[in-house]
Design a protein around this motif. Structure first.
Motif, PDB file in Angstrom:
ATOM      1  N   VAL A   5       0.783  -1.088   0.097  1.00 38.14           N
ATOM      2  CA  VAL A   5      -0.217  -0.077  -0.152  1.00 38.14           C
ATOM      3  C   VAL A   5       0.949   1.309  -0.008  1.00 38.14           C
ATOM      4  O   VAL A   5       1.795   1.569   0.818  1.00 38.14           O
ATOM      5  CB  VAL A   5      -0.681   0.006   1.262  1.00 38.14           C
ATOM      6  N   ARG A   6       0.849   1.997  -0.993  1.00 31.94           N
ATOM      7  CA  ARG A   6       1.718   3.211  -1.245  1.00 31.94           C
ATOM      8  C   ARG A   6       1.158   4.356  -0.249  1.00 31.94           C
ATOM      9  O   ARG A   6      -0.050   4.493   0.064  1.00 31.94           O
ATOM     10  CB  ARG A   6       1.418   3.854  -2.568  1.00 31.94           C
ATOM     11  N   ASP A   7       2.010   4.986   0.350  1.00 34.55           N
ATOM     12  CA  ASP A   7       1.666   6.247   1.275  1.00 34.55           C
ATOM     13  C   ASP A   7       1.243   7.361   0.429  1.00 34.55           C
ATOM     14  O   ASP A   7       1.741   7.598  -0.643  1.00 34.55           O
ATOM     15  CB  ASP A   7       3.109   6.366   2.061  1.00 34.55           C
ATOM     16  N   LYS A   8       0.195   8.102   0.958  1.00 34.49           N
ATOM     17  CA  LYS A   8      -0.082   9.020   0.234  1.00 34.49           C
ATOM     18  C   LYS A   8       0.454  10.162   0.220  1.00 34.49           C
ATOM     19  O   LYS A   8       0.474  11.294  -0.716  1.00 34.49           O
ATOM     20  CB  LYS A   8      -1.713   9.453   0.492  1.00 34.49           C
ATOM     21  N   THR A   9       1.164  10.620   1.254  1.00 30.84           N
ATOM     22  CA  THR A   9       2.168  11.875   1.235  1.00 30.84           C
ATOM     23  C   THR A   9       3.688  11.695   0.836  1.00 30.84           C
ATOM     24  O   THR A   9       4.009  12.437   0.302  1.00 30.84           O
ATOM     25  CB  THR A   9       2.187  11.969   2.892  1.00 30.84           C
ATOM     26  N   LEU A  10       4.173  10.568   1.092  1.00 31.19           N
ATOM     27  CA  LEU A  10       5.657  10.573   0.457  1.00 31.19           C
ATOM     28  C   LEU A  10       5.888   9.428  -0.500  1.00 31.19           C
ATOM     29  O   LEU A  10       5.396   8.141  -0.357  1.00 31.19           O
ATOM     30  CB  LEU A  10       6.474  10.225   1.720  1.00 31.19           C
ATOM     31  N   SER A  11       6.218   9.628  -1.543  1.00 31.39           N
ATOM     32  CA  SER A  11       6.549   8.874  -2.737  1.00 31.39           C
ATOM     33  C   SER A  11       7.844   7.932  -2.349  1.00 31.39           C
ATOM     34  O   SER A  11       8.828   8.513  -1.767  1.00 31.39           O
ATOM     35  CB  SER A  11       6.859   9.779  -3.891  1.00 31.39           C
ATOM     36  N   GLY A  12       7.901   6.787  -2.535  1.00 24.72           N
ATOM     37  CA  GLY A  12       8.447   5.754  -2.146  1.00 24.72           C
ATOM     38  C   GLY A  12       8.323   5.112  -0.799  1.00 24.72           C
ATOM     39  O   GLY A  12       9.028   4.044  -0.580  1.00 24.72           O
ATOM     40  N   LEU A  13       7.461   5.430   0.030  1.00 30.22           N
ATOM     41  CA  LEU A  13       7.023   4.704   1.239  1.00 30.22           C
ATOM     42  C   LEU A  13       5.955   3.984   0.996  1.00 30.22           C
ATOM     43  O   LEU A  13       4.858   4.287   0.612  1.00 30.22           O
ATOM     44  CB  LEU A  13       6.968   5.851   2.182  1.00 30.22           C
ATOM     45  N   TYR A  14       6.007   2.610   1.679  1.00 30.37           N
ATOM     46  CA  TYR A  14       4.930   1.564   1.304  1.00 30.37           C
ATOM     47  C   TYR A  14       4.685   1.026   2.694  1.00 30.37           C
ATOM     48  O   TYR A  14       5.563   0.852   3.496  1.00 30.37           O
ATOM     49  CB  TYR A  14       5.210   0.554   0.213  1.00 30.37           C
ATOM     50  N   LYS A  15       3.350   0.762   2.959  1.00 32.01           N
ATOM     51  CA  LYS A  15       3.309  -0.388   3.993  1.00 32.01           C
ATOM     52  C   LYS A  15       2.946  -1.527   3.379  1.00 32.01           C
ATOM     53  O   LYS A  15       2.104  -1.910   2.560  1.00 32.01           O
ATOM     54  CB  LYS A  15       1.861   0.046   4.620  1.00 32.01           C
ATOM     55  N   ARG A  16       3.750  -2.481   3.733  1.00 32.18           N
ATOM     56  CA  ARG A  16       3.726  -3.945   3.161  1.00 32.18           C
ATOM     57  C   ARG A  16       2.982  -4.620   4.245  1.00 32.18           C
ATOM     58  O   ARG A  16       3.232  -4.851   5.251  1.00 32.18           O
ATOM     59  CB  ARG A  16       5.081  -4.629   3.204  1.00 32.18           C
ATOM     60  N   ILE A  17       1.995  -5.296   3.996  1.00 37.02           N
ATOM     61  CA  ILE A  17       0.634  -6.041   4.420  1.00 37.02           C
ATOM     62  C   ILE A  17       1.069  -7.523   4.242  1.00 37.02           C
ATOM     63  O   ILE A  17       0.899  -7.986   3.258  1.00 37.02           O
ATOM     64  CB  ILE A  17      -0.680  -5.861   4.263  1.00 37.02           C
ATOM     65  N   ARG A  18       1.442  -8.043   5.521  1.00 34.42           N
ATOM     66  CA  ARG A  18       1.546  -9.444   5.478  1.00 34.42           C
ATOM     67  C   ARG A  18       0.799 -10.362   6.590  1.00 34.42           C
ATOM     68  O   ARG A  18       0.487  -9.845   7.304  1.00 34.42           O
ATOM     69  CB  ARG A  18       3.250  -9.929   5.504  1.00 34.42           C
ATOM     70  N   ASP A  19       0.699 -11.385   6.490  1.00 36.06           N
ATOM     71  CA  ASP A  19       0.269 -12.504   7.514  1.00 36.06           C
ATOM     72  C   ASP A  19       0.951 -12.287   8.709  1.00 36.06           C
ATOM     73  O   ASP A  19       0.185 -12.270   9.976  1.00 36.06           O
ATOM     74  CB  ASP A  19       0.008 -14.025   7.027  1.00 36.06           C
ATOM     75  N   THR A  20       2.229 -12.298   8.736  1.00 40.36           N
ATOM     76  CA  THR A  20       2.989 -12.263   9.990  1.00 40.36           C
ATOM     77  C   THR A  20       3.043 -10.614  10.523  1.00 40.36           C
ATOM     78  O   THR A  20       3.665 -10.649  11.788  1.00 40.36           O
ATOM     79  CB  THR A  20       4.651 -12.478   9.594  1.00 40.36           C
ATOM     80  N   GLY A  21       2.530  -9.829   9.901  1.00 40.98           N
ATOM     81  CA  GLY A  21       2.610  -8.328  10.515  1.00 40.98           C
ATOM     82  C   GLY A  21       3.041  -7.394   9.407  1.00 40.98           C
ATOM     83  O   GLY A  21       3.409  -7.656   8.382  1.00 40.98           O
ATOM     84  N   ASP A  22       2.530  -6.124   9.552  1.00 34.60           N
ATOM     85  CA  ASP A  22       2.672  -5.000   8.610  1.00 34.60           C
ATOM     86  C   ASP A  22       4.074  -4.513   8.984  1.00 34.60           C
ATOM     87  O   ASP A  22       4.430  -4.135  10.173  1.00 34.60           O
ATOM     88  CB  ASP A  22       1.627  -3.909   8.741  1.00 34.60           C
TER      89      ASP A  22
END
Length: 156
Positions: A5-22
């Motif tokens: 999931v791309r961050d809306k404010t900063l280009s290049g920052l992502y939230k990686r959502i996984r089963d083991t934790g984000d």
């Protein structure tokens, strides 16, 4: 399965959502290099604002041509090297040296006797001055031992 999931404010920052934790991840291209991803940390430990601040630092490093992943690995190697104690170094060297069994036991015995108080110290913490002082002390001890041995022989 994971989702980015791309961050809306900063280009290049992502939230990686996984089963083991984000986790927060920076995905960008190093100057003159290949694209890399650099993990900041778990979303439970870093707020979005904190992740953005760290991401800005990482992106600046990438813009300068510095790979933060390689930098982190180098720091870990340095810490590992600094953690190597004299005792471990002697043990490792004695295993790879082509010594006979008697030579190995004599060397280890001498090192334990002369440097027993240093065996648990990291190699990086032993200074040149300490080595010189220990050398002088050993030299004096050997000289005193020879004087006692010669005096004993004269009495006989």
């Amino acid at each position: 399965m994971q989702e980015w999931v791309r961050d809306k404010t900063l280009s290049g920052l992502y939230k990686r959502i996984r089963d083991t934790g984000d986790v927060w991840v920076v995905k960008a291209r190093q100057k003159g290099g290949n694209p890399i991803s650099c993990t900041i940390g778990k979303t439970s430990l870093f707020t979005a604002q904190q992740a953005r601040q760290k991401a800005k630092v990482i992106l600046a490093m990438l813009a300068e041509g510095v790979n933060p992943n390689q930098l982190h690995q180098q720091k870990k190697q340095v810490e590992k090297a600094r953690a190597l104690t004299l005792g471990k170094a002697i043990e490792q060297y004695s295993k790879i040296a082509s010594w006979k069994a008697k030579t190995r036991s004599d060397a280890i015995s001498t090192l334990n006797r002369r440097f027993g108080d240093w065996l648990q110290r990291p190699l990086a913490s032993i200074t040149k001055e300490e080595c010189q002082a220990r050398f002088i002390k050993i030299k004096e001890d050997v000289r005193a031992l020879k004087v006692r041995r010669d005096a004993r022989r004269k009495r006989q």
